[in-house]
Write an enzyme that holds these catalytic residues in place. Structure first.
Site, PDB file in Angstrom:
ATOM      1  N   TYR A 442       0.822  -1.214   0.000  1.00 38.22           N
ATOM      2  CA  TYR A 442       0.000   0.000   0.000  1.00 38.22           C
ATOM      3  C   TYR A 442       0.852   1.259   0.000  1.00 38.22           C
ATOM      4  O   TYR A 442       2.031   1.236   0.302  1.00 38.22           O
ATOM      5  CB  TYR A 442      -1.059   0.012   1.098  1.00 38.22           C
ATOM      6  N   GLU A 443       0.200   2.364  -0.407  1.00 40.29           N
ATOM      7  CA  GLU A 443       0.880   3.639  -0.677  1.00 40.29           C
ATOM      8  C   GLU A 443       1.926   3.515  -1.789  1.00 40.29           C
ATOM      9  O   GLU A 443       2.932   4.224  -1.799  1.00 40.29           O
ATOM     10  CB  GLU A 443       1.526   4.207   0.599  1.00 40.29           C
ATOM     11  N   GLY A 444       1.679   2.600  -2.714  1.00 40.97           N
ATOM     12  CA  GLY A 444       2.589   2.420  -3.842  1.00 40.97           C
ATOM     13  C   GLY A 444       3.511   1.240  -3.627  1.00 40.97           C
ATOM     14  O   GLY A 444       4.298   1.218  -2.682  1.00 40.97           O
TER      15      GLY A 444
END
Length: 597
Positions: A442-444
């Site tokens: 998550y968050e890239g």
């Protein structure tokens, strides 16, 4: 029994005061209230809260998870989670680094990092709830109108409301240009928001009376692709422009995701059915506003990997000192016992030292990133702010990707030290390994961080941040060129810095002829960068320890760990360098159909 956690206050203070010079930095930036006494009080209270309130709930959250009521769309968090949040708010942690004018305490961003690390180590799933509120706070601070800040920011800072980031949709993740959520203007200046978002952390819960969703959506006349995305504030409960909370908005949780880990974190499908929302920032400029949230969130997720690594290491060290198995290869070390503790065996030490080197070095790397946020926002000199911004942009994907991937590595090493006892639930090690896996996603994802570093921060921005970091390395090496006690670190660090520069130029030259060279080199370039950055911080740590008032044992421990890092982990750069040099050919030659069914 589960795993246990004790905040590593000694090493946190060392990173803050001795290596990074936090006291001097805060004084220079005008944070008059951020004295050492205040910072130490924050550390002590944060340790007490995380050790006694959050850590005991970690196993409960994993076992119980969140529960979803299909009839009402309500979500109930695990036993004790809501009460822990109430204590968190009562102490004032929710506004620690937020501006005083909005109800915060106005502390530097760096001052909040140790608290963040402790929360993540103590209870990662619980920590996701306030994490998203911090991201919403940053977006509102930088892009919100005055009335939006009064109506939404104050309750979030005070902890009465929480926030979310609503980006991902069922058909699009990283490629936000594909998103379909619509925003239809209303006569009163607000908008009807319609669409479905998935993977929304803290999208629904029982902590607070209202949840403020920051939602990416398209206006009717929006250009196609990522240039046509706007950002909207969509509260769970309607909020007037004067801040008064009204009836339920047309926002509903449609389901909870069933996940590998972080069971205590509510990961929701959120449906917007003509929900009232307000535009934040300029039309079609939503990605710029959202990246304000994402960049700080990416640093924060890096700290999640660090926190889990440290907790895993603590438990593995304790177990390795107690667990008796076989005799040392060089003869019995504890002849009065039936066998030696496994910490005497070289391979166990390899795993423990790997974790120790990545945790302690990674702590300084992550904290340095947070200090750059403070410099970029508060330095009096425009040149200092600009330089900090460039270095922060360069280091953010490194911190996010490396600390989380090392988190996976360290939790698995720690589990391995337990043998079969690590695989079963009794000791809590398998939970740490499962929880760590999400941090790389998550968050890239790690791949996205690599592309951001190689494609945007190096190629598009001409490696401005890299040049700043290389200048830091050169300055340090020159300052200690005649220091015999650091000679074993200075020479290899100089060599790696030169190679880093050369590799960057090689990829840039090849990319002129073939754009795939950027993507082919990105992953290895990111980790090459991470290992060299950590070498710098380990050399700095040894120098700082030698110059400090720390005990002789502490200083020796830093030097011994640095030696291990330079001897055993920094050579990983050779593999990454060779992979970068091999180019895109071996990766791109095979037709897709030959991969198999």
């Amino acid at each position: 029994m589960g795993s246990s956690y004790r905040a590593p206050l000694e090493d946190m203070r060392f990173a803050l005061y001795d290596v990074l010079g936090a006291e001097q930095l805060f004084a220079k930036l005008g944070f008059d209230d951020a004295s050492r006494d205040v910072l130490d009080a924050i550390l002590q209270e944060a340790a007490r809260f995380t050790e006694t309130v959050l850590a005991p709930l970690n196993e409960i959250g994993d076992r119980e998870g969140c529960t979803f009521d299909k009839a009402t769309g309500d979500v109930r968090t695990p036993r004790g989670f809501r009460e822990a949040y109430e204590k968190f708010v009562d102490v004032g942690w929710s506004g620690l680094v937020s501006p005083v004018e909005f109800g915060g305490q106005g502390m530097p961003h760096l001052a909040g990092l140790p608290l963040k690390e402790m929360i993540d180590a103590a209870n990662l799933a619980w920590g996701n709830f306030p994490l998203l509120s911090h991201g919403a706070t940053e977006a509102l601070l930088h892009h919100g109108e005055a009335w939006q800040q009064d109506a939404f920011l104050k309750p979030i800072v005070e902890g009465r409301w929480t926030g979310t980031m609503c980006l991902t949709e069922p058909h699009c993740g990283t490629d936000l240009g594909l998103l379909k959520t619509r925003a239809q203007p209303r006569e009163d200046g607000s908008f009807d928001i319609t669409g479905t978002k998935i993977f929304i952390t803290a999208g629904e819960h029982d902590f607070t009376e209202n949840i403020v969703h920051l939602v990416l959506a398209r206006l009717p006349d929006a250009p196609a692709g990522s240039k046509g995305i706007s950002l909207f504030i969509v509260p769970k409960m309607r909020v007037d422009r004067d801040g008064a909370m009204g009836e339920r908005n047309a926002v509903r949780c449609g389901a909870l995701e069933h996940k590998m880990g972080i069971h205590g974190s509510a990961t929701c499908v959120i449906n917007f059915d003509g929900a009232q929302g307000y535009l934040i920032g300029a039309p079609n400029k939503g990605l710029m506003a959202m990246f304000t949230m994402m960049n700080t969130a990416r640093l924060a997720v890096g700290l999640q990997g660090l926190g889990l690594s440290d907790r895993a290491l603590q438990n593995a060290v304790r177990y390795s000192r107690d667990r008796l198995q076989m005799r040392s290869l060089t003869g019995a070390k504890f002849p009065d016992k039936p066998a030696d503790p496994i910490i005497v065996h070289p391979d166990v030490r390899r795993m423990l030292l790997t974790c120790k080197a990545l945790v302690e070095g990674g702590r300084v790397l992550g904290y340095h990133g947070a200090s750059l946020v403070d410099v970029a926002h508060h330095a009096k000199d425009a040149g200092d702010r600009q330089q900090a911004e460039a270095l922060l942009g360069f280091l953010t994907p490194i911190v996010k990707a490396c600390l989380t991937e090392w988190g996976v590595e360290c939790t698995y090493h720690a589990l391995q030290c337990f043998g079969g006892h690590g695989y079963i639930a009794e000791h809590g090690m398998e939970q740490l390994a499962r929880d760590a896996r999400i941090t790389t996603l998550y968050e890239g994802t790690t791949g996205i961080q690599a592309l951001d570093l190689m494609g945007r921060k190096v190629m598009q921005q001409q490696a401005v941040g890299l040049q700043v970091f290389l200048g830091m390395i050169e300055e340090f090496c020159n300052a200690h060129a005649n220091d015999e006690s650091l000679a074993e670190f200075i020479a290899p660090l100089r060599a790696k810095a030169a190679e880093w520069q050369a590799l960057t130029m090689q990829v840039g030259q090849r990319a002129v002829a073939d754009a795939d060279e950027v993507g082919a080199a990105a992953y290895d370039y990111l980790f090459y960068s991470g290992y060299v950055a950590l070498a710098y911080w380990w050399a700095r740590s040894v120098a700082a320890a030698d110059a400090s008032s720390q005990s002789a044992a502490f200083k020796a421990g830093k030097r011994e760990t640095a030696r291990f890092y330079f001897a055993r982990l920094l050579p990983r750069t050779a593999m990454h360098a060779q992979a970068i040099a091999s180019g895109a050919g071996a990766l791109m030659a095979m037709p897709a159909e030959r991969f198999g069914d």
